[in-house]
Design a protein around this motif. Structure first.
Motif, mmCIF file in Angstrom:
data_model
loop_
_atom_site.group_PDB
_atom_site.id
_atom_site.type_symbol
_atom_site.label_atom_id
_atom_site.label_comp_id
_atom_site.label_asym_id
_atom_site.label_seq_id
_atom_site.Cartn_x
_atom_site.Cartn_y
_atom_site.Cartn_z
ATOM 1 N N ILE A 249 -16.048 8.423 6.206
ATOM 2 C CA ILE A 249 -15.958 7.447 5.118
ATOM 3 C C ILE A 249 -17.354 7.190 4.557
ATOM 4 C CG2 ILE A 249 -15.308 5.102 4.466
ATOM 5 C CD1 ILE A 249 -13.209 5.118 6.616
ATOM 6 N N MET A 250 -17.513 7.458 3.260
ATOM 7 C CA MET A 250 -18.815 7.247 2.627
ATOM 8 C C MET A 250 -18.637 6.684 1.218
ATOM 9 S SD MET A 250 -21.963 9.861 1.845
ATOM 10 C CE MET A 250 -23.397 9.263 0.941
ATOM 11 N N PRO A 251 -18.722 5.368 1.072
ATOM 12 C CA PRO A 251 -18.659 4.767 -0.272
ATOM 13 C C PRO A 251 -19.988 4.937 -0.995
ATOM 14 C CG PRO A 251 -18.962 3.071 1.386
ATOM 15 C CD PRO A 251 -18.797 4.363 2.136
ATOM 16 N N THR A 252 -19.937 4.929 -2.308
ATOM 17 C CA THR A 252 -21.166 5.074 -3.082
ATOM 18 C C THR A 252 -21.680 3.710 -3.539
ATOM 19 O OG1 THR A 252 -22.208 6.412 -4.809
ATOM 20 C CG2 THR A 252 -20.161 5.314 -5.402
ATOM 21 N N TRP A 253 -22.899 3.699 -4.003
ATOM 22 C CA TRP A 253 -23.579 2.474 -4.433
ATOM 23 C C TRP A 253 -23.104 2.055 -5.823
ATOM 24 C CZ3 TRP A 253 -26.211 -1.352 -2.453
ATOM 25 C CH2 TRP A 253 -27.064 -2.125 -3.241
ATOM 26 N N ARG A 254 -23.163 0.759 -6.101
ATOM 27 C CA ARG A 254 -22.866 0.229 -7.432
ATOM 28 C C ARG A 254 -24.144 -0.336 -8.046
ATOM 29 N NH1 ARG A 254 -18.543 1.824 -4.473
ATOM 30 N NH2 ARG A 254 -16.539 1.104 -5.270
ATOM 31 N N LYS A 255 -24.400 0.008 -9.286
ATOM 32 C CA LYS A 255 -25.596 -0.504 -9.961
ATOM 33 C C LYS A 255 -25.587 -2.027 -10.043
ATOM 34 C CE LYS A 255 -26.520 3.549 -12.853
ATOM 35 N NZ LYS A 255 -26.575 4.073 -14.239
ATOM 36 N N SER A 256 -24.397 -2.600 -10.100
ATOM 37 C CA SER A 256 -24.280 -4.059 -10.223
ATOM 38 C C SER A 256 -24.815 -4.782 -8.995
ATOM 39 C CB SER A 256 -22.816 -4.448 -10.445
ATOM 40 O OG SER A 256 -22.012 -4.028 -9.348
ATOM 41 N N MET A 257 -25.014 -4.049 -7.893
ATOM 42 C CA MET A 257 -25.492 -4.677 -6.660
ATOM 43 C C MET A 257 -27.001 -4.515 -6.461
ATOM 44 S SD MET A 257 -22.392 -3.988 -3.919
ATOM 45 C CE MET A 257 -22.499 -2.200 -3.904
ATOM 46 N N PRO A 300 -27.996 5.554 0.998
ATOM 47 C CA PRO A 300 -29.360 5.061 1.261
ATOM 48 C C PRO A 300 -29.645 3.668 0.716
ATOM 49 C CG PRO A 300 -29.424 7.351 0.565
ATOM 50 C CD PRO A 300 -28.002 6.922 0.448
ATOM 51 N N TYR A 301 -29.059 3.328 -0.436
ATOM 52 C CA TYR A 301 -29.332 2.020 -1.035
ATOM 53 C C TYR A 301 -28.719 0.859 -0.255
ATOM 54 C CZ TYR A 301 -31.092 4.422 -5.199
ATOM 55 O OH TYR A 301 -31.809 5.205 -6.063
ATOM 56 N N PHE A 302 -27.864 1.167 0.734
ATOM 57 C CA PHE A 302 -27.250 0.125 1.555
ATOM 58 C C PHE A 302 -28.103 -0.235 2.776
ATOM 59 C CE2 PHE A 302 -23.250 1.685 -0.437
ATOM 60 C CZ PHE A 302 -22.743 0.473 -0.881
ATOM 61 N N LYS A 303 -29.310 0.321 2.860
ATOM 62 C CA LYS A 303 -30.112 0.178 4.077
ATOM 63 C C LYS A 303 -30.342 -1.274 4.501
ATOM 64 C CE LYS A 303 -34.541 0.583 1.609
ATOM 65 N NZ LYS A 303 -35.786 1.374 1.467
ATOM 66 N N ASN A 304 -30.396 -2.195 3.537
ATOM 67 C CA ASN A 304 -30.637 -3.606 3.874
ATOM 68 C C ASN A 304 -29.366 -4.368 4.234
ATOM 69 O OD1 ASN A 304 -33.436 -3.401 3.362
ATOM 70 N ND2 ASN A 304 -33.095 -3.697 1.171
ATOM 71 N N TYR A 319 -23.216 4.407 10.490
ATOM 72 C CA TYR A 319 -24.512 5.059 10.327
ATOM 73 C C TYR A 319 -25.172 4.678 9.005
ATOM 74 C CZ TYR A 319 -22.565 8.161 13.918
ATOM 75 O OH TYR A 319 -21.995 8.660 15.057
ATOM 76 N N GLY A 320 -26.489 4.514 9.052
ATOM 77 C CA GLY A 320 -27.278 4.354 7.843
ATOM 78 C C GLY A 320 -27.870 5.700 7.464
ATOM 79 N N TYR A 321 -28.594 5.737 6.353
ATOM 80 C CA TYR A 321 -29.191 6.972 5.848
ATOM 81 C C TYR A 321 -30.136 7.594 6.876
ATOM 82 C CZ TYR A 321 -31.838 10.030 2.677
ATOM 83 O OH TYR A 321 -32.443 11.112 2.075
ATOM 84 N N LEU A 322 -29.944 8.873 7.163
ATOM 85 C CA LEU A 322 -30.737 9.691 8.080
ATOM 86 C C LEU A 322 -30.532 9.344 9.556
ATOM 87 C CD1 LEU A 322 -34.180 10.137 6.232
ATOM 88 C CD2 LEU A 322 -32.139 11.576 6.122
ATOM 89 N N ASP A 323 -29.599 8.433 9.860
ATOM 90 C CA ASP A 323 -29.281 8.178 11.273
ATOM 91 C C ASP A 323 -28.658 9.418 11.901
ATOM 92 O OD1 ASP A 323 -30.234 5.626 11.141
ATOM 93 O OD2 ASP A 323 -28.271 4.654 10.997
ATOM 94 N N VAL A 324 -27.846 10.112 11.119
ATOM 95 C CA VAL A 324 -27.242 11.378 11.534
ATOM 96 C C VAL A 324 -27.275 12.317 10.336
ATOM 97 C CG1 VAL A 324 -25.704 10.437 13.313
ATOM 98 C CG2 VAL A 324 -24.931 10.513 10.929
#
Length: 471
Positions: A249-257, A300-304, A319-324
């Motif tokens: 499962i990998m959702p994408t980022w929203r510019k509104s966020m 990656p933009y969800f890192k925080n 998992y966060g970006y580059l964790d796996v």
């Protein structure tokens, strides 16, 4: 300030680092000359590698290159890299790996930061690795003939800089764009030809080349080559290598966020939808009864915000970006759930089922747009709420995670490379575009020109000889 004198422009351009003002430990202010010749200022956050030591390295490296210019230019250096010079897992890495292992154009180098968790991926190729911000890196960046990347060329240096000596040098050089993922599900106007960011686009298929890169982005046929993606060379179905079924499962980022606080992120529809889905008792029961786990991988933009998702680790891995490695997770998985991510094309490439979880479809299409029609062109089932997603998970568990025939039949339309020879085609494509990219050595050009002159002379001599015989 408009209409700057040449004297003032020169003072700003000579050594921009001397004109900088450090507002604090974390912020910097400096002047620059705009494209229109006006004076402007940049005030921004300081990157970790922006310091006096690296500034001096850059200046001295420029002097070394200028002194030994003929030597370095003959080397015809190609530089490969990925996002922020921090990754080694995407198309840039796999193309470089192909070049290294097959000894193609041996003056090809890969740029990466030493603190990258993926630095280890290059352990067997260290002789062709340029450590980001090292002195050798700066010299070779000045000497580079072409940049080859899954991002725009300033990811090899500093996304914030356009005014330094190296930045100005880079602006004069071409960029081969390997891309991140196949386009279509969302519009990406930032890559339109008018932006002037890309010189040669590597397309994953004829479909994207013709319908998006040329028709939508405005590039000519000479500027786009369909080859397939380099990372696809490594793709195999590895779902049988693990003792359970995995759903990626990998959702994408929203510019509104963008820039949203953690407290406000918790109030978004996005967070509520995914949190309710992941905490669903029905989902838990379904997964536990069928030896199935979820790999929840965040953009990656969800890192925080990664830690804000409350999950049950008994059947969900977060998992966060580059964790796996994302590619490995895709190969291990039996199906994928996403919304608008281009990564869905990778799962489709592997002939595995895809579910599009689009609870905010109307809003997303209004803000982002799409190059394809969601009602007839998506290559997987669409769900608008968590219950529908769980229904579809149940459906694919019951049929052994087999892709629907109606979606499988769409692959012929969208994809035309399945032979693990994508990197080879990319290399040949670059060679075929030497003139466009400015990577022909002078001696090669001289030889070609000489050969053409010789052919013309030969024709003239033959014509003269025939004329004499007639007389």
């Amino acid at each position: 300030m408009d209409k700057l004198s040449s004297k003032i422009k020169d003072k700003i351009d000579v050594d921009v680092f001397k004109k900088e003002i450090w507002a604090s430990k974390y912020y910097i202010l400096y002047p620059y000359v705009t494209a229109g010749g006006s004076l402007a200022f940049t005030f921004r956050f300081v990157e970790s590698y922006e310091n006096e030591v690296n500034f001096k390295k850059e200046i001295w490296a420029g002097k070394v290159y200028n002194t030994l210019k003929k030597y370095f230019d003959k080397k015809n250096i190609w530089i490969v890299f990925e996002k922020n010079s921090f990754g080694a897992h995407d198309n840039g890495y796999y193309f470089f790996k192909y070049m290294y292992e097959n000894e193609k154009h041996t003056n090809t180098y890969f740029v990466i930061r030493k603190d990258s968790p993926e630095y280890k991926n290059l352990s067997d190729m260290q002789d062709k690795v340029l450590n980001h911000m090292s002195f050798k890196y700066f010299v070779y960046m000045f000497a580079a003939r072409v940049f080859i990347s899954s991002d725009t060329k300033f990811h090899a240096y500093n996304l914030q800089r356009r005014d330094s000596l190296l930045a100005k040098s880079m602006l004069q050089k071409k960029n081969v764009f390997l891309q991140h993922g196949m386009n279509g599900i969302k519009k990406v106007p930032v890559f339109h030809k008018k932006r002037g960011l890309l010189d040669l686009i590597i397309a994953p298929s004829n479909f994207e080349r013709d319908n998006i890169n040329i028709k939508q982005w405005g590039y000519s046929k000479n500027e786009v080559v369909a080859t397939g993606y380099a990372r696809w060379d490594s793709y195999l179905d590895k779902s049988q290598d693990i003792p359970y079924h995995q759903i990626f499962i990998m959702p994408t980022w929203r510019k509104s966020m963008e820039g949203i606080s953690r407290d406000n992120f918790l109030k978004t529809e996005f967070y509520r939808e995914y949190q309710n889905f992941l905490k669903s008792p029905r989902l838990k029961k379904l997964l536990e009864a069928n030896n199935t786990r979820i790999s929840f991988f965040l953009h990656p933009y969800f890192k925080n915000y990664v830690d804000l998702f409350d999950i049950d680790e008994r059947f969900i891995d977060k998992y966060g970006y580059l964790d796996v490695d994302m590619g490995t997770e895709i190969m291990k998985s039996s199906m994928m759930i996403s919304d608008y991510s281009s990564v869905t094309w990778d799962m489709f490439y592997l002939e595995k089922p895809v579910v599009f979880y689009q609870f905010d479809q109307k809003d997303y299409l209004k803000s982002e747009g799409s190059y394809i029609d969601y009602d007839k062109d998506l290559f997987g089932d669409v769900a608008f709420n968590s219950e529908q997603v769980i229904d579809l998970i149940s459906k694919y568990i019951q049929n052994g995670f087999h892709e629907d025939v109606k979606y499988a039949s769409m692959r012929k339309k969208y994809m035309n490379f399945h032979d693990h020879k994508n990197s080879e085609r990319i290399y040949k494509a670059i060679l075929s575009k030497k003139k466009l990219l400015g990577i022909e050595n002078n001696w090669t050009l001289f030889r070609k020109i000489s050969r053409k002159i010789w052919k013309i002379k030969k024709k003239l001599l033959n014509y003269s000889s025939k004329s004499s015989n007639k007389d």
